[in-house]
Design a protein around this motif. Structure first.
Motif, PDB file in Angstrom:
ATOM      1  N   THR A  81     -24.342   0.702 -11.926  1.00  0.00           N
ATOM      2  CA  THR A  81     -23.264   1.144 -12.814  1.00  0.00           C
ATOM      3  C   THR A  81     -22.131   0.138 -12.949  1.00  0.00           C
ATOM      4  O   THR A  81     -21.165   0.400 -13.661  1.00  0.00           O
ATOM      5  N   ALA A  82     -22.206  -1.001 -12.266  1.00  0.00           N
ATOM      6  CA  ALA A  82     -21.116  -1.984 -12.330  1.00  0.00           C
ATOM      7  C   ALA A  82     -21.045  -2.602 -13.723  1.00  0.00           C
ATOM      8  O   ALA A  82     -22.063  -2.811 -14.373  1.00  0.00           O
ATOM      9  N   PRO A  83     -19.832  -2.909 -14.207  1.00  0.00           N
ATOM     10  CA  PRO A  83     -19.731  -3.637 -15.485  1.00  0.00           C
ATOM     11  C   PRO A  83     -20.341  -5.013 -15.343  1.00  0.00           C
ATOM     12  O   PRO A  83     -20.416  -5.565 -14.235  1.00  0.00           O
ATOM     13  N   ALA A  84     -20.773  -5.573 -16.468  1.00  0.00           N
ATOM     14  CA  ALA A  84     -21.520  -6.830 -16.430  1.00  0.00           C
ATOM     15  C   ALA A  84     -20.764  -7.947 -17.128  1.00  0.00           C
ATOM     16  O   ALA A  84     -20.130  -7.730 -18.168  1.00  0.00           O
ATOM     17  N   LEU A  85     -20.855  -9.141 -16.546  1.00  0.00           N
ATOM     18  CA  LEU A  85     -20.526 -10.354 -17.275  1.00  0.00           C
ATOM     19  C   LEU A  85     -21.808 -10.794 -17.957  1.00  0.00           C
ATOM     20  O   LEU A  85     -22.814 -11.057 -17.297  1.00  0.00           O
ATOM     21  N   PHE A 129     -21.287 -10.977  -6.977  1.00  0.00           N
ATOM     22  CA  PHE A 129     -19.922 -10.633  -7.357  1.00  0.00           C
ATOM     23  C   PHE A 129     -19.760  -9.122  -7.463  1.00  0.00           C
ATOM     24  O   PHE A 129     -20.737  -8.361  -7.390  1.00  0.00           O
ATOM     25  N   ALA A 130     -18.531  -8.691  -7.668  1.00  0.00           N
ATOM     26  CA  ALA A 130     -18.279  -7.266  -7.856  1.00  0.00           C
ATOM     27  C   ALA A 130     -18.830  -6.774  -9.185  1.00  0.00           C
ATOM     28  O   ALA A 130     -19.029  -5.571  -9.373  1.00  0.00           O
ATOM     29  N   PHE A 131     -19.056  -7.687 -10.110  1.00  0.00           N
ATOM     30  CA  PHE A 131     -19.644  -7.327 -11.401  1.00  0.00           C
ATOM     31  C   PHE A 131     -21.104  -7.769 -11.445  1.00  0.00           C
ATOM     32  O   PHE A 131     -21.539  -8.648 -10.699  1.00  0.00           O
ATOM     33  N   GLU A 134     -25.562 -10.494 -16.350  1.00  0.00           N
ATOM     34  CA  GLU A 134     -26.635 -10.266 -17.309  1.00  0.00           C
ATOM     35  C   GLU A 134     -26.846 -11.531 -18.134  1.00  0.00           C
ATOM     36  O   GLU A 134     -25.876 -12.172 -18.559  1.00  0.00           O
ATOM     37  N   VAL A 135     -28.095 -11.888 -18.340  1.00  0.00           N
ATOM     38  CA  VAL A 135     -28.450 -12.965 -19.258  1.00  0.00           C
ATOM     39  C   VAL A 135     -29.153 -12.315 -20.442  1.00  0.00           C
ATOM     40  O   VAL A 135     -30.114 -11.560 -20.262  1.00  0.00           O
ATOM     41  N   ARG A 194     -23.430  -1.267 -26.465  1.00  0.00           N
ATOM     42  CA  ARG A 194     -22.742  -1.258 -25.173  1.00  0.00           C
ATOM     43  C   ARG A 194     -21.299  -0.817 -25.380  1.00  0.00           C
ATOM     44  O   ARG A 194     -20.659  -1.151 -26.377  1.00  0.00           O
ATOM     45  N   ARG A 195     -20.770  -0.118 -24.384  1.00  0.00           N
ATOM     46  CA  ARG A 195     -19.366   0.291 -24.426  1.00  0.00           C
ATOM     47  C   ARG A 195     -18.495  -0.821 -23.847  1.00  0.00           C
ATOM     48  O   ARG A 195     -18.940  -1.580 -22.977  1.00  0.00           O
ATOM     49  N   PRO A 196     -17.246  -0.910 -24.288  1.00  0.00           N
ATOM     50  CA  PRO A 196     -16.360  -1.941 -23.724  1.00  0.00           C
ATOM     51  C   PRO A 196     -16.246  -1.864 -22.205  1.00  0.00           C
ATOM     52  O   PRO A 196     -16.154  -2.902 -21.543  1.00  0.00           O
ATOM     53  N   ASP A 197     -16.254  -0.641 -21.636  1.00  0.00           N
ATOM     54  CA  ASP A 197     -16.092  -0.534 -20.190  1.00  0.00           C
ATOM     55  C   ASP A 197     -17.341  -0.957 -19.422  1.00  0.00           C
ATOM     56  O   ASP A 197     -17.321  -1.054 -18.190  1.00  0.00           O
TER      57      ASP A 197
END
Length: 427
Positions: A81-85, A129-131, A134-135, A194-197
């Motif tokens: 569920t972590a947000p992705a870079l 990392f905490a995030f 994603e590639v 995708r949602r901004p969050d």
């Protein structure tokens, strides 16, 4: 902030060589032998997605093909569920393409994920990392098949327009039909959004599709913004008459009017700062050798760093066309077929990319992109940043397109450093 990437430089060199080898491997996946061409929802699209998925799994990523046909690999920091870079670019091409436009950015993203895992071996197959990392290999940046660019990234941004389902390719196949034939369900297109969050941001590495870095003898640059663009289809109406029997004082030659208009576009835009106008298509009708053209149709691609300046130049071009057509006894009309606002890269992401390039006594160049990129679509839902790589002679959308292995290595290190700097930012 960290200073330099804590990884053996030889690993970076190996990563760069692997990127170049895989660019060659992907170049062999083409619909036209002897040339490179991969379009949306084609067998070649499916083949490169399978290759990308294989390479993602090789470095421990979970993989999926989303509802728009984009291929995505993910490293999670422990929970799903972590947000992705998101890091990526596209694998589709124009006809008779080069090997690197878009492709090198996807492959660099994979190598960056591999390197970042290597300096945190205790994380196993997780993001260090905490995030999440994603590639993404976007599926249709170029718009070659259906005439509408950024289809894959627009789906991810949640800006899909249902009117696009009626778009057709050169064979009359609709976008909806192509989805079904590819194995995708048009009714599920919203699942790609995708949602901004869900996102920390989006980073894209790309060859510069122009000569500025080459002229400066610089390998890398920070991108400040992506050009605004407007595209038009224009029609000039005159009178078709006999080529031999019609004297010049009775001619209303639509082709000459359109040709003068094309020269006016060049003259006006050359007098501006960071405005580029291109007439890329020109047709005359009825098109016979012995008939004065009664109609001409041409395209106009107009780009600028800022929306307001671009629009002012279009107004100047329209005024000039009024004068040209009036003198020649012609009529003209235009239809706008594309309008994209400029997208500005987030200051924080510019800063971390600048720090990632690092090391020199002078700060790295900061330039704006005159070409469009998937980052334009992603900018609707998250912060975006871009890294440019030197492109010798600035040639792109052409088989002679190039980038050096050394510059790819520099870009991989800079992109990895950028992510380390971003991870070190408070909050």
């Amino acid at each position: 902030m960290r200073t330099r990437l804590e990884v053996n430089p030889e690993l970076v060199a190996v990563a760069a060589r692997r990127v170049m080898q895989r660019c060659e491997e992907l170049a062999r996946v083409t619909a036209t032998p002897g040339h490179i061409e991969r379009v949306y929802l084609s067998p070649e699209h499916a083949r490169v997605n399978r290759l990308a998925a294989e390479w993602m799994r090789e470095i421990g990523m979970s993989t999926r093909q989303d509802a728009a046909g984009n291929q995505i690999g993910r490293l999670d920091p422990g929970s799903g569920t972590a947000p992705a870079l998101m890091i990526g670019s596209h694998l589709d091409t124009v006809p008779d393409a080069g090997r690197f436009d878009g492709i090198v950015g996807v492959l660099m993203g994979l190598e960056v994920a591999r390197l970042l895992r290597s300096i945190h071996p205790d994380e196993g197959a997780q993001s260090p990392f905490a995030f999440a990392l994603e590639v993404v290999a976007f599926s249709d940046e170029e718009g070659t098949r259906f005439g509408k660019a950024l289809l894959g990234s627009s789906a991810v941004a949640g800006t899909w327009n249902d009117e696009w389902w009626a778009l057709t390719d050169a064979d009359g196949v609709t976008l909806r039909q192509a989805f079904l034939e590819f194995g995708l369900d048009p009714a599920r297109i919203g699942e790609a959004a995708r949602r901004p969050d869900e996102l920390v941001g989006y980073l894209e590495a790309h060859i510069e599709q122009g000569p500025e870095l080459d002229r400066r003898d610089e390998a890398l640059a920070v991108v400040s913004s992506i050009a605004s663009a407007r595209r038009f289809q224009l029609v000039v109406e005159g009178e078709a008459r006999h080529a031999g029997g019609t004297p010049y004082d009775m001619r209303h030659d639509a082709l000459l009017g359109a040709s003068e208009a094309a020269l006016a576009v060049e003259r006006i835009c050359r007098g501006e700062h960071h405005i580029i106008g291109t007439v890329g298509q020109l047709e005359a009708f009825p098109g016979a050798v012995n008939i004065v053209p009664g109609e001409a149709r041409f395209s106009l691609d107009l780009r600028g760093e800022f929306d307001g300046e671009r629009d002012r130049v279009w107004d100047a071009i329209a005024l000039e066309l009024d004068g040209i057509m009036g003198r020649r006894g012609l009529r003209w009309q235009s239809r706008e077929v594309h309008d994209a606002a400029a997208v500005f890269c987030a200051p924080l992401l510019q800063d971390v990319i600048r720090a990632g390039i690092g090391s020199g006594s002078e700060p790295p160049p900061t330039i704006f992109s005159r070409a469009g990129h998937d980052a334009m679509a992603l900018g609707a839902i998250t912060d975006v940043g871009m890294l440019f790589l030197r492109n010798p002679d600035g040639i792109s959308h052409h088989p002679d397109e190039a980038v050096s292995t050394a510059d790819v290595a520099a870009g991989i290190r800079a992109l990895a450093e950028s992510i380390l700097h971003l991870a070190a930012e408070p909050g």
